[in-house]
Design a protein around this motif. Structure first.
Motif, PDB file in Angstrom:
ATOM      1  N   ASP A 102      22.571 -50.461 -37.216  1.00  0.00           N
ATOM      2  CA  ASP A 102      22.346 -49.634 -36.026  1.00  0.00           C
ATOM      3  C   ASP A 102      23.642 -49.367 -35.258  1.00  0.00           C
ATOM      4  O   ASP A 102      23.637 -48.820 -34.165  1.00  0.00           O
ATOM      5  CB  ASP A 102      21.303 -50.296 -35.110  1.00  0.00           C
ATOM      6  CG  ASP A 102      21.719 -51.701 -34.677  1.00  0.00           C
ATOM      7  OD1 ASP A 102      22.878 -52.101 -34.914  1.00  0.00           O
ATOM      8  OD2 ASP A 102      20.886 -52.425 -34.098  1.00  0.00           O
TER       9      ASP A 102
ATOM     10  N   ASP B  63      24.221 -57.040 -27.580  1.00  0.00           N
ATOM     11  CA  ASP B  63      22.991 -56.477 -28.125  1.00  0.00           C
ATOM     12  C   ASP B  63      22.007 -56.119 -27.005  1.00  0.00           C
ATOM     13  O   ASP B  63      21.221 -56.957 -26.564  1.00  0.00           O
ATOM     14  CB  ASP B  63      22.361 -57.523 -29.072  1.00  0.00           C
ATOM     15  CG  ASP B  63      21.120 -56.984 -29.747  1.00  0.00           C
ATOM     16  OD1 ASP B  63      20.637 -55.908 -29.352  1.00  0.00           O
ATOM     17  OD2 ASP B  63      20.627 -57.653 -30.676  1.00  0.00           O
ATOM     18  N   PRO B  64      22.076 -54.853 -26.548  1.00  0.00           N
ATOM     19  CA  PRO B  64      21.231 -54.470 -25.406  1.00  0.00           C
ATOM     20  C   PRO B  64      19.732 -54.569 -25.704  1.00  0.00           C
ATOM     21  O   PRO B  64      18.921 -54.606 -24.776  1.00  0.00           O
ATOM     22  CB  PRO B  64      21.620 -53.005 -25.136  1.00  0.00           C
ATOM     23  CG  PRO B  64      22.480 -52.570 -26.261  1.00  0.00           C
ATOM     24  CD  PRO B  64      22.910 -53.761 -27.047  1.00  0.00           C
ATOM     25  N   THR B  65      19.350 -54.675 -26.985  1.00  0.00           N
ATOM     26  CA  THR B  65      17.917 -54.796 -27.286  1.00  0.00           C
ATOM     27  C   THR B  65      17.402 -56.212 -26.994  1.00  0.00           C
ATOM     28  O   THR B  65      16.206 -56.427 -26.865  1.00  0.00           O
ATOM     29  CB  THR B  65      17.608 -54.456 -28.767  1.00  0.00           C
ATOM     30  OG1 THR B  65      18.275 -55.415 -29.602  1.00  0.00           O
ATOM     31  CG2 THR B  65      18.086 -53.060 -29.134  1.00  0.00           C
ATOM     32  N   ARG B  66      18.311 -57.180 -26.898  1.00  0.00           N
ATOM     33  CA  ARG B  66      17.875 -58.572 -26.681  1.00  0.00           C
ATOM     34  C   ARG B  66      18.355 -59.146 -25.348  1.00  0.00           C
ATOM     35  O   ARG B  66      17.940 -60.214 -24.932  1.00  0.00           O
ATOM     36  CB  ARG B  66      18.415 -59.479 -27.801  1.00  0.00           C
ATOM     37  CG  ARG B  66      17.839 -59.199 -29.170  1.00  0.00           C
ATOM     38  CD  ARG B  66      18.504 -60.084 -30.216  1.00  0.00           C
ATOM     39  NE  ARG B  66      18.368 -61.495 -29.916  1.00  0.00           N
ATOM     40  CZ  ARG B  66      19.375 -62.361 -29.899  1.00  0.00           C
ATOM     41  NH1 ARG B  66      20.597 -61.983 -30.179  1.00  0.00           N
ATOM     42  NH2 ARG B  66      19.175 -63.629 -29.617  1.00  0.00           N
TER      43      ARG B  66
ATOM     44  N   SER C 281      20.026 -58.866 -21.176  1.00  0.00           N
ATOM     45  CA  SER C 281      19.882 -58.093 -19.947  1.00  0.00           C
ATOM     46  C   SER C 281      20.914 -58.519 -18.916  1.00  0.00           C
ATOM     47  O   SER C 281      21.412 -59.648 -18.924  1.00  0.00           O
ATOM     48  CB  SER C 281      18.493 -58.302 -19.366  1.00  0.00           C
ATOM     49  OG  SER C 281      18.405 -59.613 -18.869  1.00  0.00           O
TER      50      SER C 281
ATOM     51  N   THR D 281      20.415 -63.779 -23.228  1.00  0.00           N
ATOM     52  CA  THR D 281      19.081 -63.416 -23.713  1.00  0.00           C
ATOM     53  C   THR D 281      17.989 -63.998 -22.811  1.00  0.00           C
ATOM     54  O   THR D 281      16.812 -63.769 -23.046  1.00  0.00           O
ATOM     55  CB  THR D 281      18.857 -63.931 -25.155  1.00  0.00           C
ATOM     56  OG1 THR D 281      19.197 -65.320 -25.177  1.00  0.00           O
ATOM     57  CG2 THR D 281      19.716 -63.191 -26.152  1.00  0.00           C
TER      58      THR D 281
END
Ligand code: GLU
Length: 294
Positions: free
Chosen positions: A171, A53-56, A58, A20
């Motif tokens: 999700d 979790d690609p939303t948090r 990289s 993250t």
């Protein structure tokens, strides 16, 4: 080598960061401690990138962590395991759990759930499964106890400390608890050494190991590094990334924090080699968190 054979050969440890953000001092402490514990017992040490979790998370943060570990002389065994490449295994585990009726659909929103989930959806017949729902794991134990190598006996009680928890989010993303356990089994991990901020996850994971009919690893939780304001150093709290230009100094600071005294060495490799020889868990203060200056 299958999992059982690996377990029989001794110590298998791991460092399992979620990418993250770049590596900060608190994560370096966990990395060094798990590394030294493994190496001091002639064990293997693996790196697992928990990029679920690609939303948090990289790829650049993952690459930064990998590079920093290398620059700090923390060499892992085998290939890096990326959780993003293991989704089929998590699905298989969910199938296995459903089969034994450990999971149930939950339509509660985050706002409706307490820190310890009450089990509101457990006995609710959710007719319409096309509506967004998560999958929860039902903890069947009323009490769980483990022997932590630093903190001694730790005990948790259902409803007070451990509630049914999410293994697949609304999700569709797999949740941390399930992925960690599936991968710890897959990699034959015998020993988990990690920050005490994860203590509350331990009974949930132990319950999952039991449901998957696998022995759980030994646990050792170590104090997390607190910032001067008393909060845990974390990427979320914008902890400063460590600088590779001061790698030797960084390792010295970590050894100091872990109360491993008088370790000599001019390079990271020398420091780590010497610290491996004298590594002593009992020297680590039995605190859930402490600041570097105390
Ligand atoms: N990925 C988790 C984190 O970065 C740690 C998982 C573990 O050590 O069990 O907080």
């Amino acid at each position: 080598m299958d999992i059982l054979t690996k377990r029989e050969t001794g110590y298998v440890g791991r460092f399992a960061p979620s990418p993250t953000g770049p590596l900060h001092f608190g994560s370096l402490v966990a990395a060094v401690a798990s590394y030294l514990d493994a190496r001091s017992q002639q064990g293997s040490w693996h790196l697992r990138i928990e990029d679920l979790d690609p939303t948090r998370e990289s790829a650049s943060a993952a690459n930064n962590i990998i590079q920093q570990l290398e620059l700090h002389g923390l060499n892992w065994d085998g290939d890096i395991l990326y959780q993003s490449e293991r989704l089929d295994s998590y699905e298989q585990a969910r199938d296995q759990l459903t089969l034994h009726e450990h999971l149930y659909p939950c339509i509660c929103t985050r706002k409706e759930t307490d820190r310890v989930y009450s089990g509101r959806c457990l006995n609710k017949a959710i007719g319409d499964l096309s509506q967004p729902h998560s999958l929860r794991f039902h903890i069947s134990e009323s009490e769980l106890t483990i022997q932590d190598r630093l903190f001694g006996q730790l005990q948790w009680t259902k409803h007070r400390d451990m509630g049914d928890f999410i293994v697949r989010r609304k999700d569709g993303l797999d949740a941390y608890q399930l992925a960690v356990v599936v991968d710890d089994i897959h990699q034959g991990i015998t020993d988990i050494l990690r920050g005490a901020d994860l203590i509350h996850s331990t009974p949930l994971q132990v319950s999952l190991f039991k449901a998957l009919r696998e022995p759980h690893p030994r646990y050792c939780h170590i104090p997390v590094v607190l910032a001067t304001d008393g909060r845990k150093l974390s990427k979320q709290a914008f902890a400063e990334p460590i600088s590779s230009g001061t790698a030797v100094e960084n390792i010295r600071r970590v050894l100091n924090f872990l109360n491993q005294k008088n370790i000599q060495g001019k390079s990271v490799n020398e420091l780590l080699r010497n610290a491996t020889i004298t590594w002593n868990i009992d020297r680590i203060p039995k605190l859930r968190g402490r600041s570097e200056k105390t």
